[in-house]
Design a protein around this motif. Sequence first.
Motif, short mmCIF file in Angstrom:
data_model
loop_
_atom_site.label_atom_id
_atom_site.label_comp_id
_atom_site.label_asym_id
_atom_site.label_seq_id
_atom_site.Cartn_x
_atom_site.Cartn_y
_atom_site.Cartn_z
N GLN A 28 5.80 8.39 -12.03
CA GLN A 28 4.80 7.51 -11.43
C GLN A 28 5.22 7.04 -10.03
N SER A 29 6.51 6.85 -9.81
CA SER A 29 6.98 6.33 -8.52
C SER A 29 6.72 7.31 -7.37
N MET A 52 3.97 9.07 -7.05
CA MET A 52 2.53 9.28 -6.94
C MET A 52 1.93 8.42 -5.84
N GLN A 87 -1.11 5.95 -4.27
CA GLN A 87 -1.70 4.74 -4.83
C GLN A 87 -2.85 5.07 -5.79
N GLU A 134 -3.30 7.94 -7.40
CA GLU A 134 -2.76 8.62 -8.57
C GLU A 134 -2.12 7.62 -9.53
N GLN A 135 -1.51 6.57 -8.96
CA GLN A 135 -0.92 5.53 -9.81
C GLN A 135 -1.99 4.78 -10.58
N ARG A 136 -3.19 4.70 -10.01
CA ARG A 136 -4.30 4.07 -10.73
C ARG A 136 -4.64 4.88 -11.98
N ALA A 160 -2.47 6.75 -13.52
CA ALA A 160 -1.32 6.56 -14.40
C ALA A 160 -1.46 5.26 -15.19
N VAL A 161 -1.89 4.19 -14.53
CA VAL A 161 -2.06 2.90 -15.21
C VAL A 161 -3.10 3.02 -16.31
N PHE A 213 -3.18 14.46 -9.96
CA PHE A 213 -2.31 13.71 -10.87
C PHE A 213 -1.73 14.63 -11.95
#
Length: 284
Positions: free
Chosen positions: A13-14, A16, A18, A20-22, A24-25, A56
């Motif tokens: 995740q780190s 990715m 912003q 893509e992190q959404r 992930a969340v 992603f």
Amino acid sequence: MAKDFETLIAERQSKMTQLEQRVAVYLRSNPDAILVDTSNTIAERAFVSPMTVTRFFRKLGFDSAAAVKKAVRQRFASQVPSAIGSRFDQFQRQRTLLDKNGDVKDAVTAIRQAAQYRSTPMWAKIVELIAHSDSVFAAGFQTMGYLANGLVGRLNYIRANVHELDGADGVYAPFFADRSARRTLIIIDHFRYGRNGPVLAKVAREQGAEVIIFCDEHCNWAAGITAFVVTLPSEPGFFFRPTMALHFCMHMLVQDVIDTLGEPVRRQLQLLSEAQELFGQFQT
């Protein structure tokens, strides 16, 4: 896959973006979504574009959502205690991220898809089977038992020899003891599928019975057993799913059987009316 999907996301995740992190969340808050949602649905629920979802998955080492589903299906299905025990917390986390009206939108979409079946040749054949088979049996697995019970109760108002199979005897004896020439078995189930459903369906077909299966889009065994598979989309906005589309399908089914049978329904209702008068179970 050597590691479960959620752990894989956490590890990468780190790296990715912003957006893509959404994604992930969303997936970490709702781990079973990878088996439930399409890429477009994930994009909509994470408020990103479908292309972001594709990127992603590629960062996780997969070509597409379909490749991820295939990779994690077996692992996810084997984690029964974890999946059930954590369902409430996962659902609560998901509710904080999504549109509060999303459950209504999901239900409407599912009902519309259910309605589309009504114009298909397969649906017409299903109605004919339920209307004219010598005997009809219905089994609902897991939380779908009440739908089978309700369907049987309504069908018994309009035709004879309709029976619920609840499996309480362990061997579904009423079905196997019935020697009618034309038997139809209805199975209602959804992910995670009951172990006995595929076995019962397969043996029923081997014995010459017709089998009709109502299920969600994750059912990967029904099509190999019968041509009569009504596949309905999941409704992830609800804690227990899917329900709305299945309810609607059962109502459509009963109504169409009534229309197909015609006059015999009047005679069946007259017999039931006489029984009601005999026992006096209803208020005037």
